[in-house]
Design a protein around this motif. Structure first.
Motif, PDB file in Angstrom:
ATOM      1  N   THR A   1      35.121  51.472  36.159  1.00 33.04           N
ATOM      2  CA  THR A   1      34.148  52.590  36.153  1.00 33.04           C
ATOM      3  C   THR A   1      34.922  52.510  34.214  1.00 33.04           C
ATOM      4  OG1 THR A   1      36.777  52.916  35.890  1.00 33.04           O
ATOM      5  CG2 THR A   1      35.315  53.369  38.253  1.00 33.04           C
ATOM      6  N   GLN A   2      35.235  51.060  33.442  1.00 30.74           N
ATOM      7  CA  GLN A   2      35.779  50.844  32.491  1.00 30.74           C
ATOM      8  C   GLN A   2      34.874  50.174  31.383  1.00 30.74           C
ATOM      9  OE1 GLN A   2      39.980  51.695  31.592  1.00 30.74           O
ATOM     10  NE2 GLN A   2      40.230  53.373  33.620  1.00 30.74           N
ATOM     11  N   ARG A   3      35.430  50.866  29.739  1.00 31.21           N
ATOM     12  CA  ARG A   3      34.136  49.770  29.425  1.00 31.21           C
ATOM     13  C   ARG A   3      34.986  48.312  29.583  1.00 31.21           C
ATOM     14  NH1 ARG A   3      34.097  48.882  23.721  1.00 31.21           N
ATOM     15  NH2 ARG A   3      35.901  50.151  23.805  1.00 31.21           N
ATOM     16  N   LYS A   4      36.391  48.211  28.742  1.00 28.61           N
ATOM     17  CA  LYS A   4      37.182  47.246  28.539  1.00 28.61           C
ATOM     18  C   LYS A   4      37.679  46.917  29.692  1.00 28.61           C
ATOM     19  CE  LYS A   4      40.352  47.253  24.954  1.00 28.61           C
ATOM     20  NZ  LYS A   4      40.803  47.843  23.969  1.00 28.61           N
ATOM     21  N   VAL A   5      37.797  45.587  30.165  1.00 30.24           N
ATOM     22  CA  VAL A   5      38.230  45.041  31.229  1.00 30.24           C
ATOM     23  C   VAL A   5      38.914  44.329  31.365  1.00 30.24           C
ATOM     24  CG1 VAL A   5      37.340  44.430  34.020  1.00 30.24           C
ATOM     25  CG2 VAL A   5      36.028  46.308  33.024  1.00 30.24           C
ATOM     26  N   ALA A   6      39.553  43.938  32.349  1.00 28.91           N
ATOM     27  CA  ALA A   6      40.675  42.165  32.004  1.00 28.91           C
ATOM     28  C   ALA A   6      41.264  42.323  33.829  1.00 28.91           C
ATOM     29  CB  ALA A   6      42.311  43.029  31.198  1.00 28.91           C
ATOM     30  N   LEU A   7      41.243  40.791  33.421  1.00 26.03           N
ATOM     31  CA  LEU A   7      41.357  40.151  34.566  1.00 26.03           C
ATOM     32  C   LEU A   7      42.309  38.909  34.789  1.00 26.03           C
ATOM     33  CD1 LEU A   7      40.753  39.428  37.289  1.00 26.03           C
ATOM     34  CD2 LEU A   7      39.336  38.016  36.250  1.00 26.03           C
ATOM     35  N   ILE A   8      43.277  39.309  35.563  1.00 31.34           N
ATOM     36  CA  ILE A   8      44.609  38.364  36.260  1.00 31.34           C
ATOM     37  C   ILE A   8      44.507  38.432  37.558  1.00 31.34           C
ATOM     38  CG2 ILE A   8      45.703  39.324  34.401  1.00 31.34           C
ATOM     39  CD1 ILE A   8      48.074  41.027  36.014  1.00 31.34           C
ATOM     40  N   ALA A   9      46.014  36.947  38.237  1.00 30.14           N
ATOM     41  CA  ALA A   9      45.863  37.230  39.330  1.00 30.14           C
ATOM     42  C   ALA A   9      47.097  36.578  39.921  1.00 30.14           C
ATOM     43  CB  ALA A   9      44.769  35.788  39.678  1.00 30.14           C
ATOM     44  N   GLN A  10      48.326  37.406  41.273  1.00 29.01           N
ATOM     45  CA  GLN A  10      48.648  37.067  41.793  1.00 29.01           C
ATOM     46  C   GLN A  10      48.844  35.240  41.612  1.00 29.01           C
ATOM     47  OE1 GLN A  10      48.089  38.661  46.477  1.00 29.01           O
ATOM     48  NE2 GLN A  10      49.862  37.387  46.563  1.00 29.01           N
ATOM     49  N   THR A  11      49.978  34.614  41.614  1.00 29.41           N
ATOM     50  CA  THR A  11      50.568  34.095  40.570  1.00 29.41           C
ATOM     51  C   THR A  11      49.581  32.467  42.194  1.00 29.41           C
ATOM     52  OG1 THR A  11      52.691  33.773  42.089  1.00 29.41           O
ATOM     53  CG2 THR A  11      52.276  33.724  39.700  1.00 29.41           C
ATOM     54  N   THR A  12      49.681  32.779  43.407  1.00 31.05           N
ATOM     55  CA  THR A  12      49.061  32.049  44.350  1.00 31.05           C
ATOM     56  C   THR A  12      47.799  32.147  44.904  1.00 31.05           C
ATOM     57  OG1 THR A  12      50.025  33.504  46.071  1.00 31.05           O
ATOM     58  CG2 THR A  12      51.719  31.653  45.355  1.00 31.05           C
ATOM     59  N   GLN A  13      46.729  32.554  43.855  1.00 26.76           N
ATOM     60  CA  GLN A  13      45.492  32.981  44.251  1.00 26.76           C
ATOM     61  C   GLN A  13      45.148  31.639  44.279  1.00 26.76           C
ATOM     62  OE1 GLN A  13      43.201  35.114  46.425  1.00 26.76           O
ATOM     63  NE2 GLN A  13      45.101  36.739  46.209  1.00 26.76           N
ATOM     64  N   SER A  14      43.407  31.715  45.057  1.00 24.11           N
ATOM     65  CA  SER A  14      43.389  30.579  44.533  1.00 24.11           C
ATOM     66  C   SER A  14      41.746  29.912  43.069  1.00 24.11           C
ATOM     67  CB  SER A  14      42.146  30.278  45.515  1.00 24.11           C
ATOM     68  OG  SER A  14      40.889  30.221  45.405  1.00 24.11           O
ATOM     69  N   GLU A  15      41.875  29.227  42.335  1.00 22.44           N
ATOM     70  CA  GLU A  15      41.610  28.953  41.582  1.00 22.44           C
ATOM     71  C   GLU A  15      39.610  29.550  41.433  1.00 22.44           C
ATOM     72  OE1 GLU A  15      42.225  25.396  39.797  1.00 22.44           O
ATOM     73  OE2 GLU A  15      42.386  25.981  37.948  1.00 22.44           O
ATOM     74  N   GLU A  16      39.111  29.046  42.835  1.00 20.42           N
ATOM     75  CA  GLU A  16      37.837  29.232  43.003  1.00 20.42           C
ATOM     76  C   GLU A  16      37.090  30.658  42.960  1.00 20.42           C
ATOM     77  OE1 GLU A  16      37.180  26.928  45.962  1.00 20.42           O
ATOM     78  OE2 GLU A  16      34.466  27.450  46.178  1.00 20.42           O
ATOM     79  N   LYS A  17      38.231  31.399  43.837  1.00 20.60           N
ATOM     80  CA  LYS A  17      38.118  32.630  44.003  1.00 20.60           C
ATOM     81  C   LYS A  17      38.370  33.406  42.454  1.00 20.60           C
ATOM     82  CE  LYS A  17      39.204  33.858  48.581  1.00 20.60           C
ATOM     83  NZ  LYS A  17      40.325  34.414  49.609  1.00 20.60           N
ATOM     84  N   PHE A  18      38.794  33.339  41.837  1.00 20.02           N
ATOM     85  CA  PHE A  18      39.498  33.797  40.058  1.00 20.02           C
ATOM     86  C   PHE A  18      38.159  33.426  39.579  1.00 20.02           C
ATOM     87  CE2 PHE A  18      41.071  33.973  36.277  1.00 20.02           C
ATOM     88  CZ  PHE A  18      42.538  34.907  36.374  1.00 20.02           C
ATOM     89  N   GLU A  19      37.646  32.711  39.905  1.00 18.82           N
ATOM     90  CA  GLU A  19      36.529  31.917  38.548  1.00 18.82           C
ATOM     91  C   GLU A  19      34.459  32.760  39.090  1.00 18.82           C
ATOM     92  OE1 GLU A  19      37.581  27.793  38.285  1.00 18.82           O
ATOM     93  OE2 GLU A  19      35.428  28.088  39.053  1.00 18.82           O
ATOM     94  N   GLY A  20      34.500  32.993  40.938  1.00 14.41           N
ATOM     95  CA  GLY A  20      34.151  34.091  41.054  1.00 14.41           C
ATOM     96  C   GLY A  20      34.133  35.569  40.946  1.00 14.41           C
ATOM     97  N   LEU A  21      35.488  35.852  41.378  1.00 15.58           N
ATOM     98  CA  LEU A  21      35.378  38.049  39.953  1.00 15.58           C
ATOM     99  C   LEU A  21      35.026  37.650  38.731  1.00 15.58           C
ATOM    100  CD1 LEU A  21      36.275  39.767  40.958  1.00 15.58           C
ATOM    101  CD2 LEU A  21      38.753  39.185  40.946  1.00 15.58           C
ATOM    102  N   ALA A  22      35.441  36.522  38.198  1.00 10.65           N
ATOM    103  CA  ALA A  22      35.456  36.591  36.392  1.00 10.65           C
ATOM    104  C   ALA A  22      33.747  36.835  36.606  1.00 10.65           C
ATOM    105  CB  ALA A  22      36.112  35.174  35.952  1.00 10.65           C
ATOM    106  N   LYS A  23      33.512  35.936  37.230  1.00  8.46           N
ATOM    107  CA  LYS A  23      31.215  35.806  36.776  1.00  8.46           C
ATOM    108  C   LYS A  23      30.731  37.434  37.271  1.00  8.46           C
ATOM    109  CE  LYS A  23      30.832  31.044  37.444  1.00  8.46           C
ATOM    110  NZ  LYS A  23      30.416  30.316  38.700  1.00  8.46           N
ATOM    111  N   LYS A  24      31.437  37.354  38.307  1.00 11.38           N
ATOM    112  CA  LYS A  24      31.059  39.389  38.976  1.00 11.38           C
ATOM    113  C   LYS A  24      31.373  39.888  37.601  1.00 11.38           C
ATOM    114  CE  LYS A  24      30.604  39.018  43.864  1.00 11.38           C
ATOM    115  NZ  LYS A  24      29.579  39.577  44.718  1.00 11.38           N
TER     116      LYS A  24
END
Ligand code: SF4
Length: 280
Positions: A150-173
């Motif tokens: 809902t905002q213009r500036k967005v940042a992304l982090i992850a729970q330390t044990t998440q999958s890299e694949e899902k992380f990249e998928g979320l970054a792309k979206k």
């Protein structure tokens, strides 16, 4: 039958460190408790309990014991309570979890809407959320529960044990829906190595046995990764769950274990598989 264990399996640096801190504290101070189970492995928690290191879920139930903060960290509210009540405590939060908490705080302070890839109910994410305002969004699976920022500036982090694949998928979206996207890969190296070696091993064996607490997020993820490679996979906590029938017509068995699985459990699983093989 060949049995191969993934190169990176079992206890990670953060778990070893937390257990060492807890056991050393308990040796010097008989009245020591952990706030919540020290790690997500019921067998190890039971082992430590027999050595006198109990876990308490609610700070209200603590009187004069020394409190160990586990590797997942602690919520801001609980931290405040520990201080206000003057309780003696030792912080065993994994430094990589601490780093994710610091990023969460800094990025929200800098005006970013924070996205966290993780599980809302996991203690690490609960703690992360408690240090920031409520504009943060937790996404568990970007293909299922994605919400537009809902905002213009967005940042992304992850729970330390998440999958890299899902992380990249979320970054792309997120890149499609933000003007500025700041990505910090807070997935720890121990997780990346366990996931990579599990993925590689599951590509070349007939079945995978993934060992670790059923309540362990990182172990569950390893089993998901092996299954995603099309490998027949069983997630077990101890050797008692192994079934002879799983090994019928099997030539190659792969073993992998989550970051909270002790070596003695991995070894007893290996021994039991060898025995099953002898009676095939
Ligand atoms: S899995 Fe990573 S973040 Fe979690 S305790 Fe181990 S080293 Fe630390």
């Amino acid at each position: 039958m060949k049995i191969e264990t993934a190169k990176h399996s079992g206890f990670c640096f953060g778990v070893k460190r937390a257990i060492q801190i807890a056991t050393e504290t308990a040796q010097n101070n008989k009245k020591t408790v952990t706030l919540g189970p020290i790690i997500h492995n019921p067998q190890m928690v039971e082992f430590l309990m027999k050595k006198g290191l109990h876990s308490v879920d609610d700070i209200k139930d603590i009187t004069d014991e020394t409190v160990i903060i586990r590797s997942h960290g602690i919520t801001a509210e609980n931290y405040k309570l520990l201080v206000e009540r003057g309780l003696n405590f030792v912080d065993a939060t994994c430094p990589f979890v601490k780093k994710a908490q610091e990023y969460a705080q800094k990025l929200t302070d800098d005006g970013y809407q924070l996205y966290i890839l993780g599980e809302k109910d996991h203690p690490e994410v609960e703690a992360l959320l408690s240090y920031i305002d409520d504009s943060a969004v937790v996404i568990t699976n970007p293909d299922v529960d994605f919400k537009k920022p809902t905002q213009r500036k967005v940042a992304l982090i992850a729970q330390t044990t998440q999958s890299e694949e899902k992380f990249e998928g979320l970054a792309k979206k997120l890149i499609h829906f933000s003007e500025e996207l700041y990505v910090v890969k807070t997935i720890c190296n121990a997780t990346i190595l366990r996931q990579e070696t599990t993925r590689n091993l599951s590509q070349k064996v007939d079945i995978m046995i993934v060992i670790g607490g059923k309540n362990s997020a990182n172990t569950t993820r390893l089993a998901e990764i092996a299954r995603a490679e099309g490998c027949k996979t069983f997630h077990i906590e101890t050797e008692g769950e192994l079934k002879d029938v799983w090994f019928k017509d099997v030539d190659n068995v792969g073993i992998s274990a989550g970051a909270s699985t002790p070596n003695w459990i991995i070894n007893s699983v290996k021994e039991k598989i060898k025995k099953i093989n002898e009676t095939k």
